[in-house]
Design a protein around this motif. Structure first.
Motif, short mmCIF file in Angstrom:
data_model
loop_
_atom_site.label_atom_id
_atom_site.label_comp_id
_atom_site.label_asym_id
_atom_site.label_seq_id
_atom_site.Cartn_x
_atom_site.Cartn_y
_atom_site.Cartn_z
N GLN A 8 -7.47 -9.41 -12.94
CA GLN A 8 -6.07 -9.26 -12.56
C GLN A 8 -5.76 -7.85 -12.11
O GLN A 8 -5.10 -7.64 -11.09
CB GLN A 8 -5.15 -9.64 -13.73
N ILE A 61 -1.54 -13.69 -6.29
CA ILE A 61 -2.53 -14.43 -7.07
C ILE A 61 -2.67 -13.83 -8.46
O ILE A 61 -2.71 -14.54 -9.47
CB ILE A 61 -3.89 -14.49 -6.34
N LEU A 64 0.47 -14.68 -10.51
CA LEU A 64 0.47 -16.08 -10.92
C LEU A 64 -0.52 -16.33 -12.05
O LEU A 64 -0.28 -17.15 -12.94
CB LEU A 64 0.15 -16.99 -9.73
N ASP A 65 -1.63 -15.60 -12.02
CA ASP A 65 -2.60 -15.72 -13.11
C ASP A 65 -2.05 -15.11 -14.39
O ASP A 65 -2.27 -15.63 -15.48
CB ASP A 65 -3.91 -15.05 -12.71
N HIS A 68 0.15 -17.46 -16.08
CA HIS A 68 -0.59 -18.69 -16.39
C HIS A 68 -0.18 -19.89 -15.54
O HIS A 68 -0.23 -21.02 -15.99
CB HIS A 68 -0.48 -19.03 -17.88
N ILE A 69 0.19 -19.62 -14.30
CA ILE A 69 0.44 -20.72 -13.36
C ILE A 69 -0.88 -21.16 -12.74
O ILE A 69 -1.11 -22.35 -12.51
CB ILE A 69 1.46 -20.30 -12.29
N ILE A 70 -1.75 -20.20 -12.46
CA ILE A 70 -3.11 -20.51 -12.02
C ILE A 70 -4.08 -19.82 -12.95
O ILE A 70 -3.70 -18.93 -13.71
CB ILE A 70 -3.36 -20.07 -10.55
N ASP A 71 -5.36 -20.23 -12.90
CA ASP A 71 -6.36 -19.63 -13.76
C ASP A 71 -7.56 -19.20 -12.92
O ASP A 71 -8.38 -20.02 -12.52
CB ASP A 71 -6.80 -20.63 -14.83
N ILE A 72 -7.63 -17.92 -12.64
CA ILE A 72 -8.70 -17.38 -11.80
C ILE A 72 -10.05 -17.52 -12.48
O ILE A 72 -11.04 -17.88 -11.84
CB ILE A 72 -8.43 -15.90 -11.46
N LEU A 75 -11.77 -20.73 -11.98
CA LEU A 75 -12.41 -20.88 -10.67
C LEU A 75 -13.81 -20.29 -10.67
O LEU A 75 -14.74 -20.88 -10.12
CB LEU A 75 -11.57 -20.19 -9.59
#
Length: 96
Positions: A8, A61, A64-65, A68-72, A75
């Motif tokens: 992040q 990005i 958003l990580d 906790h909307i997306i999880d890098i 991926l």
């Protein structure tokens, strides 16, 4: 600091670097050979917009990580799943 926080911070740093470098037109960025190719293709103002958009995408990005909307990290951990899926798609499109 865990792996996710490090990613992040890197994304935020690269995003801000790209945005600020484009906005202030830092010479060491604009004088590089790769950026000169982009400038020849889409012009100086187009390159500025391109760098700002890329920087904003990286920054968003990371944010958003953080919320906790997306999880890098997910991926990166599922790289094998992504590669397998892409290989299957590539194999089916080559058959046609």
């Amino acid at each position: 600091m865990n792996k996710e926080s490090f990613i992040q911070i890197l994304l935020i740093a690269f995003g801000l670097f790209s945005i600020l470098g484009a906005y202030f037109e830092w010479k060491f960025i604009y004088n590089s050979k790769k950026v000169q190719k982009i400038i020849k293709s889409i012009g100086r103002s187009g390159t500025k917009i391109f760098c700002i958009v890329i920087g904003a995408i990286l920054f968003i990005i990371a944010l958003l990580d953080m919320v906790h909307i997306i999880d890098i990290q997910l991926l990166f951990e599922n790289k094998e799943l992504i590669n397998t899926t892409l290989n299957k798609y590539h194999n089916t499109t080559n058959l046609k």
